[in-house]
Design a protein around this motif. Sequence first.
Motif, PDB file in Angstrom:
ATOM      1  N   ASP A 170      12.730  12.733  -1.471  1.00 15.58           N
ATOM      2  CA  ASP A 170      11.712  12.266  -0.535  1.00 15.58           C
ATOM      3  C   ASP A 170      10.836  11.221  -1.235  1.00 15.58           C
ATOM      4  OD1 ASP A 170      10.230  12.213   1.758  1.00 15.58           O
ATOM      5  OD2 ASP A 170       9.730  14.345   1.754  1.00 15.58           O
ATOM      6  N   ILE A 171      10.937   9.984  -0.794  1.00  9.45           N
ATOM      7  CA  ILE A 171      10.208   8.890  -1.452  1.00  9.45           C
ATOM      8  C   ILE A 171       9.277   8.239  -0.436  1.00  9.45           C
ATOM      9  CG2 ILE A 171      10.432   6.716  -2.733  1.00  9.45           C
ATOM     10  CD1 ILE A 171      12.098   8.698  -4.184  1.00  9.45           C
ATOM     11  N   VAL A 172       7.983   8.216  -0.754  1.00  9.16           N
ATOM     12  CA  VAL A 172       7.012   7.534   0.106  1.00  9.16           C
ATOM     13  C   VAL A 172       6.243   6.543  -0.758  1.00  9.16           C
ATOM     14  CG1 VAL A 172       5.119   7.801   1.746  1.00  9.16           C
ATOM     15  CG2 VAL A 172       6.799   9.635   1.499  1.00  9.16           C
ATOM     16  N   THR A 173       6.231   5.269  -0.332  1.00 10.78           N
ATOM     17  CA  THR A 173       5.558   4.217  -1.096  1.00 10.78           C
ATOM     18  C   THR A 173       4.437   3.620  -0.254  1.00 10.78           C
ATOM     19  OG1 THR A 173       7.256   2.692  -0.298  1.00 10.78           O
ATOM     20  CG2 THR A 173       7.528   3.554  -2.525  1.00 10.78           C
ATOM     21  N   SER A 174       3.454   3.040  -0.937  1.00  3.10           N
ATOM     22  CA  SER A 174       2.300   2.487  -0.225  1.00  3.10           C
ATOM     23  C   SER A 174       1.803   1.231  -0.929  1.00  3.10           C
ATOM     24  CB  SER A 174       1.182   3.536  -0.185  1.00  3.10           C
ATOM     25  OG  SER A 174      -0.007   2.983   0.336  1.00  3.10           O
ATOM     26  N   THR A 175       1.267   0.298  -0.123  1.00  2.00           N
ATOM     27  CA  THR A 175       0.575  -0.853  -0.721  1.00  2.00           C
ATOM     28  C   THR A 175      -0.866  -0.475  -1.045  1.00  2.00           C
ATOM     29  OG1 THR A 175      -0.037  -1.651   1.497  1.00  2.00           O
ATOM     30  CG2 THR A 175       1.986  -2.548   0.520  1.00  2.00           C
ATOM     31  N   GLY A 176      -1.294   0.724  -0.642  1.00  3.20           N
ATOM     32  CA  GLY A 176      -2.654   1.190  -0.923  1.00  3.20           C
ATOM     33  C   GLY A 176      -2.713   1.976  -2.216  1.00  3.20           C
TER      34      GLY A 176
END
Length: 394
Positions: free
Chosen positions: A223-229
Amino acid sequence: MSDDEREEKELDLSSPEVVTKYKNAAEIVNKALQLVVPACKPGVKIVDICEKGDSFIREQTGNMYKNVKKKIERGVAFPTCVSVNNTVCHFSPLASDESVLQEGDMVKIDMGCHIDGFIAVVAHTHVVQEGPVTGRAADVIAAANTAAEVALRLVRPGKKNKDVTEAIQKVAAAYDCKIVEGVLSHQLKQFVIDGNKVVLSVSNPETRVDDAEFEENEIYAIDIVTSTGDGKPRLLDEKQTTIYKRAVDKNYHLKMKASRFIFSEISQKFPIMPFSARALEEKRARLGLVECVNHDLLQPYPVLHEKPGDYVAHIKFTVLLMPNGSDRITSHPLQELQPTKTIDDPEIKAWLALGTKTKKKGGGKKKKGKKGDKVEESAEAEPMDATNGAPAQE
């Protein structure tokens, strides 16, 4: 060997029947995703998209194992969620919700299917637009996808969970993005969507998990979640929570009639897998769920958010650690991506060049480090590479 051990032994990937059930569940959830992605258009209600995914999974699983003597449980293993823009996860609104998609929305679709408790999950990120995705939106999706490709190559027998945690953070940083904290990749077992062996997305003092080594015949939901924040999601409104899972080890005598009614309904319909409150009678559910959650009978899956304006991408896939290598069984091709960053780091390039099969083909195809395609060519044995230089994701 005790009966328990024998039972456990027969129910891992050394049993061809178990492998078949995982692959059947994966085929259904992949098809559900293929149905849901093109439904993500401007003006479409989010709840309708969630329902479309869930009803397809119910219908398809309902058609399987109909004539067997022993009843086989099957159906939705995780309700379809459609989380938009800076919403990180678990948005699966009630029927009365009027939220609609808009042009340019970044949509995270998350869903799961099981057959006889053997679970296949998938999450995919799609931008509601024609043509290639560019700029920071492309960066955050490419970061999630490349991190997923690296994780696929590092979740293998003999490697440790912390190797994966460190690697995916390095990949996200190469795209000037963050891996979102608090996301866990779990080992999957029969009827267990959150097994004890865990890969942390980000290691920090507050979240510790036991060191673990991956082993042959195990199954993982990566499970991979990426953010620009900043990658530190917040709960803004508990009322947005609609997904819950029965906490099987907890008991409490509920005081309110509405709570007892709803808990009895949950125990009958959803004894083990996560479910959406959409499946319950809405008015009664709102009242009853609160007491159930307050007394730990239900585990909530809260809707989390980054700051407005942040982009968040999500890729999740199910991988079987077979004797001949890793078999990624859930995925979906990405849109064409034109990220602003390219991968130059030799260590990341080396990870991407690893094969996913062990004995027959070592090596994997060499990567061409171009924009979004960096990962795709190396996905050697994967069904997902493809799509215009955008590594297919899960």
